[in-house]
Write an enzyme that holds these catalytic residues in place. Structure first.
Site, mmCIF file in Angstrom:
data_model
loop_
_atom_site.group_PDB
_atom_site.id
_atom_site.type_symbol
_atom_site.label_atom_id
_atom_site.label_comp_id
_atom_site.label_asym_id
_atom_site.label_seq_id
_atom_site.Cartn_x
_atom_site.Cartn_y
_atom_site.Cartn_z
ATOM 1 C CG HIS A 128 -2.191 -0.977 0.736
ATOM 2 N ND1 HIS A 128 -2.238 -2.213 0.754
ATOM 3 C CD2 HIS A 128 -3.525 -0.624 0.517
ATOM 4 C CE1 HIS A 128 -3.266 -2.784 0.385
ATOM 5 N NE2 HIS A 128 -4.238 -1.715 0.408
ATOM 6 C CB SER A 138 -1.789 -2.881 -7.224
ATOM 7 O OG SER A 138 -2.470 -3.057 -5.957
ATOM 8 C CE LYS A 177 -10.265 -8.777 -13.658
ATOM 9 N NZ LYS A 177 -9.381 -7.775 -14.504
ATOM 10 C CG ASP A 178 -9.806 -10.061 -6.074
ATOM 11 O OD1 ASP A 178 -9.402 -10.436 -7.193
ATOM 12 O OD2 ASP A 178 -9.616 -8.986 -5.603
ATOM 13 C CD GLU A 203 1.926 -34.075 -0.719
ATOM 14 O OE1 GLU A 203 1.959 -35.012 -1.254
ATOM 15 O OE2 GLU A 203 0.926 -33.419 -0.399
#
Lengths: 278, 430, 188
Positions: free
Chosen positions: B219, B223, B247-248, B291
């Site tokens: 912040h 972004s 959108k998220d 894994e």
């Protein structure tokens, strides 16, 4: 600094890798490791279809009951089933009284210990008990079967292949027509072991457990061929490993349906919100 | 920080005003992920993965806390307690599958997030701190995932713990004592299992803390965006809410569909059958693999097969494996080109795609048995991996000629039109 | 949710469009809320007793070795159960009590199985705050009424395990039980 040392570190790793690569390549060229008997002769599990294969598939309870009978009459002499409790058998369609009777009549009993006298004893199994431990004194260590289909590549297909896959080793050829004992005379199965091309190292301590038709007396009219008994017990062992399979799929479809609906709505909402920005 | 045109939090209800004056938490949230955070308007779907990673962490914490209510961290009963969860606990099978596959989903999301950072050079100034904290998060995630995989105390748990702690024994002089200290014994047993459980429970909350720092650092400059051009004017941004929450939300739906498809229809697809065999210190599985999300690094570890100068092969492998991640810390100073986005860096872009293929190849080799040709392929792939970050990036960033950048984000979105100004009454030119 | 967006678009699309858009946005948020609530169900349900615990909700106990005047402590649902073989004097004593005078009026017959009134089967859990009363074990204090005595706060129970003195509000609870045979009782 970083731009100076970075490339140096990078080159250091690069040279070390080339060094490893060179030595590996040289060894591979001059002294190639011979192929192993396992690599050439261990078979992939056979393709057999089960009722629970597809995303919609569920267990066939009649088959599970037959498979349980096979386990009870054949496998349970050597193999335990310790993660499963007698009460779980209700999922196979047995009622409470039947479960109680199965538990009570089970050949090996629950162990008891009296802390006052130090006496060890036995009592009949109760529905709440897990299947009792099995002590096997012969050759090999029979694995617990509770999770066998989940702990082997191929699952039920593997179990079925193993049960029906015993073969005569003398003259055994793989699909390419290579003959095992001609290529690997040392691979001859030692005494007391049995040749099975579906087993990871070709030889296992278990003799073929299902040998003749009607070895287990089916009561539901199904013909008890070796193939059928093997499939049934493989299905049963899939249930012991994943008893919640039916419920998992039955829960999954509504969940996915809901999510697709919610996501479609979210997409429309997103388009609304962005309508004036594109 | 924020842009001067950021919306200000103005609570309308008296209750919220009362809260705001005493504890401005709603204001904080509003400025962080609400209408008060102006975000570049041109973010593509690659920018969903940060939020998704946060969601994945929360899913892991929730399912994990619940599983811990039933799990017993004792080497004699751990395996059976997991089966107890799978068979007897109400919805236990679903919670455990959700947790196991949640780990995989977390890594899928985070790898995408990281490679988005590679492509758009999100690590470049002024966002170095975000990147550094991100690498810390990734390291903590790897530690957490590794210890979580030990908990079911199956064969892969046990031998994974043995092999990974065995890496430390490669360190000269202190190696073996260090390994014994880590395990609290000579081989993994109850002491190791207990401490791994304790740390596996703790570390996610540490990760959560570092994520807060990561977002805080984000912040400060705001972004990044697909053009890599910094925000210049109000028309370059939209408020986070509702634009990016919407959108998220859609991205989250897609994430959950994939996640639930795994949990309900292929819950063991990404696991290993051997972990359904109880741990047996006397018998090693034929083929030990970690894994899937560790496979690229496992391939690098195994690529060093020969002693190099005075360094034993084992130590070389361990050094290389850790360096493969540590090198990310130096990225902001290795790639110093002025342009951020891979869209405007033709040469960089080619090497980036090569890196993607390279890491996929490494992953494939890491999951394959330690035999030829996989070892030789992973040697070549590891070679490229190190050269890419440490040699190619510094050179490319000095020599390449970037393509012309758009003047601003607005121009990139609306096209190069002298009169193009954002206004609701004027139809946008795509 | 999407106030700004819908207000901005209002000038373009007019009232109709706004309402439809608002509806979809509200629907999306509501559906997400429903999904979130549904996801809580397994998280809450997992804390309820699991299948193995429920499977042990009944237990069978051999009572052949309990002589007259003796008692044993058994375990049912992880809690103590007192099984007492009452002596004729204890039965007489219990039946002599004026039921109306009791805090929790019950006769011995109501608390035992017909024909087997000598078998007093009660929970070993004081109805006050859940301590285990004394009196079942060999040589333990039985309290002034000859039944059970709770050491925590001094509740005294009589030979039918009825509360007679002290803070406990109820008689010791009689769990559901039936005699499978003369020597085996099934509790639960």
């Amino acid at each position: 600094m970083v731009r100076l040392f970075g490339p140096l570190v990078g080159l250091f790793f690069a040279v070390a890798l080339l060094w490893s690569f060179g030595i590996g390549a040289y060894t591979a060229a001059t002294d190639p490791s011979p192929p192993s008997a396992e690599a050439l002769f261990v078979e992939h599990p056979k393709h057999v279809e089960f009722s629970f294969d597809s995303a919609f598939g569920t267990f066939d309870k009649a088959q599970l009951q037959r498979g349980f009978k096979v386990y009870q009459e054949v496998c349970s002499a050597c193999h335990s089933l310790k993660q499963v409790a007698f009460r779980d058998l209700a999922a196979l369609g047995y009622n409470e009284a039947e479960v109680k009777a199965i538990a009570k009549n089970w050949a090996s009993k629950a162990q008891t210990f009296d802390p006052k006298t130090g006496d060890r004893g036995e009592r009949p199994n109760l529905p709440a008990d897990h299947f009792p431990a099995v002590y096997y004194a012969g050759q090999g260590v029979p694995p617990d079967l509770s999770l066998i289909t989940k702990s082997r590549h191929g699952g039920a297909q593997y179990v079925h292949s193993l049960l029906t896959g015993y073969a005569e080793q003398v003259g055994y050829k793989n699909e390419k027509g290579q003959e095992l004992l001609k290529m690997f005379p040392d691979a001859k199965t030692p005494d007391g072991l049995y040749f099975n091309p579906y087993f990871a190292n070709l030889n296992l301590a278990m003799p073929a457990p299902l040998v003749s038709d009607d070895q287990v007396a089916y009561t539901d009219g199904t013909k008890a061929t070796v193939e059928q008994m093997s499939k049934d017990v493989s299905a049963f062992l899939t249930w012991t490993a994943e008893p919640k399979l039916d419920k998992r799929k039955q829960t999954g479809w509504p969940v996915l349906g809901f999510l697709v609906f919610a996501t479609a709505l979210a997409y429309l909402a997103k388009r609304n919100v962005w309508a004036d920005k594109h | 920080m924020s842009f001067p045109w950021a919306n200000e939090y103005k609570p309308t209800s008296p209750l919220m005003q009362w809260v705001d004056q005493r504890l401005p938490l709603p204001r904080f949230v509003y400025n962080a992920v609400g209408g008060g955070y102006p975000v570049p308007r041109n973010l593509n779907y690659m920018w969903n993965f940060g939020i998704l990673a946060g969601v994945a962490l929360m899913l892991q914490i929730v399912t994990g806390v619940v599983l811990a209510m039933h799990y017993a961290a004792n080497d004699k009963v751990a395996f059976d307690s997991v089966e107890h969860i799978m068979r007897d606990v109400n919805w236990g099978w679903m919670l455990r599958y959700a947790h196991a596959n949640g780990a995989s989903m977390f890594f899928i999301v985070v790898y995408t997030h990281i490679f988005r950072g590679f492509f758009y050079s999100s690590y470049k100034a002024p966002r170095e701190m975000i990147w550094l904290l991100g690498v810390v998060i990734f390291l903590l995630m790897m530690a957490t995932a590794f210890m979580g995989y030990v908990l079911p105390w199956g064969q892969m748990s046990f031998w994974g713990a043995k092999v990974i702690t065995g890496l430390f024994s490669a360190i000269p002089l202190v190696g073996t004592p260090l390994q014994e200290w880590l395990l609290g014994g000579f081989a993994p047993d109850n002491a190791a299992l207990n401490r791994f459980f304790s740390l596996h429970f703790l570390l996610p909350f540490v990760i959560l803390g570092v994520i807060i720092l990561h977002v805080w650092a984000l912040h400060i400059p705001g972004s990044s965006n697909p053009t890599g051009v910094e925000v210049k004017q109000e028309s370059d941004t939209v408020p986070f809410h509702p634009y990016y929450t919407a959108k998220d939300g859609f991205g989250l739906g897609l994430f959950l569909i994939l996640y639930c498809a795994l949990v309900f229809f292929a819950p063991n697809l990404l696991g290993h059958p051997d972990n359904y065999i109880p741990a047996n210190p006397l018998s090693t599985p034929a083929h030990i693999v970690p894994e899937w999300y560790f496979w690229p690094f496992y391939a690098i570890l195994r690529a060093f097969t020969a002693d190099f100068m005075f360094i034993p092969a084992k130590l070389m492998g361990v050094l290389a494996m850790f360096s493969a991640i540590l090198v990310w810390f130096f990225l902001p100073w290795l790639d110093t080109g002025p342009v951020r986005s891979g869209h405007y860096r033709p040469l960089f872009r080619k090497f980036f795609y090569l890196l993607v293929v390279d890491v996929l190849v490494l992953g494939y080799c890491g999951g394959a048995p330690a035999a030829e040709p996989y070892v030789m392929i992973s040697q070549i792939a590891s070679l490229y991996y190190f050269l890419h970050f440490l040699v190619i990036l510094p050179i490319v960033s000095s020599i390449e000629t970037p393509q012309p950048l758009p003047f601003s984000i607005t121009e990139a979105v609306l096209g190069k039109d002298e009169h193009a100004v954002l206004s609701p009454t004027q139809p946008a030119v795509a | 949710m999407a106030e700004q967006a819908s207000i901005a678009s209002a000038t373009v699309t007019g009232e109709e469009g706004v309402r439809r858009r608002d509806f979809i946005n509200i629907a999306a948020v509501s559906v997400a809320g429903v999904g979130g609530l549904a996801a809580l169900y397994p998280l809450i349900s997992q804390m309820a007793p699991s299948a193995d615990v429920l499977a042990e909700s009944s237990t069978e106990i051999d009572i052949s070795a309990i002589a007259t005047g003796q008692a044993i402590k058994a375990v049912w649902r992880k809690q103590p159960v007192f099984i007492r073989n009452l002596t004729p004097e204890e039965i007489k004593k219990a039946e002599a009590v004026d039921v109306a005078s009791l805090r929790d009026p019950q006769t011995l017959a109501e608390r035992t199985t017909a024909g087997k009134t000598n078998w007093l089967i009660t929970m070993g859990v004081c109805t006050h705050l859940g301590c285990v009363p004394l009196g079942a074990g060999e040589g333990e204090v039985k309290g002034e009424f000859g039944g059970y005595f709770c050491p925590c706060h001094g509740s005294s129970y009589d030979t039918a395990a009825r509360i007679r003195k002290g803070p406990a509000p109820k008689n010791l609870e009689v769990p559901p039980h039936e005699f499978s045979s003369d020597t085996v009782v099934k509790i639960g």
